[in-house]
Design a protein around this motif. Sequence first.
Motif, PDB file in Angstrom:
ATOM      1  N   LYS A   3       0.854  -1.185   0.000  1.00  0.00           N
ATOM      2  CA  LYS A   3       0.000   0.000   0.000  1.00  0.00           C
ATOM      3  C   LYS A   3       0.885   1.229   0.000  1.00  0.00           C
ATOM      4  CE  LYS A   3      -4.142  -1.660   2.289  1.00  0.00           C
ATOM      5  NZ  LYS A   3      -5.142  -1.377   3.306  1.00  0.00           N
ATOM      6  N   LEU A   4       0.625   2.123  -0.951  1.00  0.00           N
ATOM      7  CA  LEU A   4       1.404   3.344  -1.091  1.00  0.00           C
ATOM      8  C   LEU A   4       0.458   4.530  -1.194  1.00  0.00           C
ATOM      9  CD1 LEU A   4       3.737   1.954  -3.873  1.00  0.00           C
ATOM     10  CD2 LEU A   4       4.366   2.275  -1.485  1.00  0.00           C
ATOM     11  N   GLN A   5       0.832   5.634  -0.558  1.00  0.00           N
ATOM     12  CA  GLN A   5       0.021   6.839  -0.669  1.00  0.00           C
ATOM     13  C   GLN A   5       0.677   7.784  -1.671  1.00  0.00           C
ATOM     14  OE1 GLN A   5      -0.621   9.237   2.869  1.00  0.00           O
ATOM     15  NE2 GLN A   5      -2.631   9.830   2.073  1.00  0.00           N
ATOM     16  N   LEU A   6      -0.082   8.114  -2.709  1.00  0.00           N
ATOM     17  CA  LEU A   6       0.399   9.019  -3.747  1.00  0.00           C
ATOM     18  C   LEU A   6       0.383  10.449  -3.229  1.00  0.00           C
ATOM     19  CD1 LEU A   6      -1.689   7.459  -6.641  1.00  0.00           C
ATOM     20  CD2 LEU A   6       0.741   7.082  -6.185  1.00  0.00           C
ATOM     21  N   LYS A   7       1.090  11.337  -3.894  1.00  0.00           N
ATOM     22  CA  LYS A   7       1.107  12.740  -3.487  1.00  0.00           C
ATOM     23  C   LYS A   7      -0.292  13.345  -3.464  1.00  0.00           C
ATOM     24  CE  LYS A   7       5.820  13.949  -4.353  1.00  0.00           C
ATOM     25  NZ  LYS A   7       6.785  14.840  -4.903  1.00  0.00           N
ATOM     26  N   SER A   8      -1.195  12.823  -4.284  1.00  0.00           N
ATOM     27  CA  SER A   8      -2.575  13.312  -4.314  1.00  0.00           C
ATOM     28  C   SER A   8      -3.349  12.911  -3.064  1.00  0.00           C
ATOM     29  CB  SER A   8      -3.298  12.749  -5.534  1.00  0.00           C
ATOM     30  OG  SER A   8      -3.468  11.341  -5.388  1.00  0.00           O
ATOM     31  N   VAL A  79      -3.786  -4.443  -9.206  1.00  0.00           N
ATOM     32  CA  VAL A  79      -3.622  -3.084  -8.714  1.00  0.00           C
ATOM     33  C   VAL A  79      -4.986  -2.481  -8.407  1.00  0.00           C
ATOM     34  CG1 VAL A  79      -2.905  -0.750  -9.381  1.00  0.00           C
ATOM     35  CG2 VAL A  79      -1.462  -2.700  -9.965  1.00  0.00           C
ATOM     36  N   LEU A  80      -5.060  -1.812  -7.238  1.00  0.00           N
ATOM     37  CA  LEU A  80      -6.235  -1.032  -6.868  1.00  0.00           C
ATOM     38  C   LEU A  80      -5.804   0.421  -6.726  1.00  0.00           C
ATOM     39  CD1 LEU A  80      -7.775  -3.241  -4.031  1.00  0.00           C
ATOM     40  CD2 LEU A  80      -8.479  -3.153  -6.426  1.00  0.00           C
ATOM     41  N   TYR A  81      -6.563   1.304  -7.336  1.00  0.00           N
ATOM     42  CA  TYR A  81      -6.338   2.738  -7.210  1.00  0.00           C
ATOM     43  C   TYR A  81      -7.561   3.310  -6.516  1.00  0.00           C
ATOM     44  CZ  TYR A  81      -6.203   7.676  -8.471  1.00  0.00           C
ATOM     45  OH  TYR A  81      -6.224   9.053  -8.425  1.00  0.00           O
ATOM     46  N   ASP A  82      -7.357   3.882  -5.344  1.00  0.00           N
ATOM     47  CA  ASP A  82      -8.467   4.460  -4.589  1.00  0.00           C
ATOM     48  C   ASP A  82      -9.598   3.437  -4.424  1.00  0.00           C
ATOM     49  OD1 ASP A  82      -9.633   6.585  -3.168  1.00  0.00           O
ATOM     50  OD2 ASP A  82     -10.695   7.308  -4.958  1.00  0.00           O
ATOM     51  N   LYS A  83      -9.209   2.198  -4.098  1.00  0.00           N
ATOM     52  CA  LYS A  83     -10.110   1.063  -3.847  1.00  0.00           C
ATOM     53  C   LYS A  83     -10.863   0.594  -5.088  1.00  0.00           C
ATOM     54  CE  LYS A  83     -10.544   2.141   0.979  1.00  0.00           C
ATOM     55  NZ  LYS A  83     -11.350   2.467   2.104  1.00  0.00           N
ATOM     56  N   SER A 128      10.175   7.497  -4.654  1.00  0.00           N
ATOM     57  CA  SER A 128       9.832   8.547  -3.696  1.00  0.00           C
ATOM     58  C   SER A 128       9.330   9.826  -4.380  1.00  0.00           C
ATOM     59  CB  SER A 128      11.024   8.868  -2.803  1.00  0.00           C
ATOM     60  OG  SER A 128      12.033   9.523  -3.546  1.00  0.00           O
ATOM     61  N   LEU A 129       9.618   9.968  -5.670  1.00  0.00           N
ATOM     62  CA  LEU A 129       9.176  11.154  -6.393  1.00  0.00           C
ATOM     63  C   LEU A 129       7.654  11.269  -6.480  1.00  0.00           C
ATOM     64  CD1 LEU A 129      11.725  11.115  -9.359  1.00  0.00           C
ATOM     65  CD2 LEU A 129      11.757  12.611  -7.338  1.00  0.00           C
ATOM     66  N   VAL A 130       6.946  10.144  -6.412  1.00  0.00           N
ATOM     67  CA  VAL A 130       5.493  10.189  -6.581  1.00  0.00           C
ATOM     68  C   VAL A 130       4.717   9.842  -5.310  1.00  0.00           C
ATOM     69  CG1 VAL A 130       5.543   9.765  -9.047  1.00  0.00           C
ATOM     70  CG2 VAL A 130       5.446   7.824  -7.493  1.00  0.00           C
ATOM     71  N   LEU A 131       5.432   9.607  -4.223  1.00  0.00           N
ATOM     72  CA  LEU A 131       4.762   9.260  -2.963  1.00  0.00           C
ATOM     73  C   LEU A 131       4.666  10.460  -2.042  1.00  0.00           C
ATOM     74  CD1 LEU A 131       6.405   5.811  -2.200  1.00  0.00           C
ATOM     75  CD2 LEU A 131       4.196   6.267  -3.294  1.00  0.00           C
ATOM     76  N   ARG A 132       3.623  10.458  -1.241  1.00  0.00           N
ATOM     77  CA  ARG A 132       3.461  11.498  -0.223  1.00  0.00           C
ATOM     78  C   ARG A 132       4.480  11.226   0.867  1.00  0.00           C
ATOM     79  NH1 ARG A 132      -2.309  13.317   1.897  1.00  0.00           N
ATOM     80  NH2 ARG A 132      -2.093  14.766   0.184  1.00  0.00           N
ATOM     81  N   ALA A 133       5.197  12.259   1.267  1.00  0.00           N
ATOM     82  CA  ALA A 133       6.248  12.099   2.287  1.00  0.00           C
ATOM     83  C   ALA A 133       5.651  11.900   3.660  1.00  0.00           C
ATOM     84  CB  ALA A 133       7.145  13.323   2.288  1.00  0.00           C
TER      85      ALA A 133
END
Length: 133
Positions: A3-8, A79-83, A128-133
Amino acid sequence: MLKLQLKSGKILEMNLASVEKALALYRAVIHECKKAKLDLTVADEDSIASMLMKNSEALLNIIGSELVMDCIKDCCDKVLYDKQRFSMDIFEDPKARGDFFGVMLLVAMENLRPFFTENSSVFDAITSLVLRA
């Protein structure tokens, strides 16, 4: 499941694709790198950014390759995007479209990473460029 959180703020959930699909992606990326004469020589003063810049032609070939994109999409069956189960239709929504290349990059990186265990820091830096820090 990763599970990864995108910058969005949206959550991307994924499992690796089958080895056959991941190898097809690997071969497509290698093909594009070979065409652009990827330079993997590393000097002491080289950073990840400088390595990426000196290989910008290879990166553009990879990003612009229809074959690579098709291989990445083939790796999206888990892959699931936003469930929501991955489909190109998700990205018809202009709000979701901003995540499209981030999702494609993450799916590609995670499916290629196991083939390049000695270069995990490069994969981590790009991811890391596309993940929320």
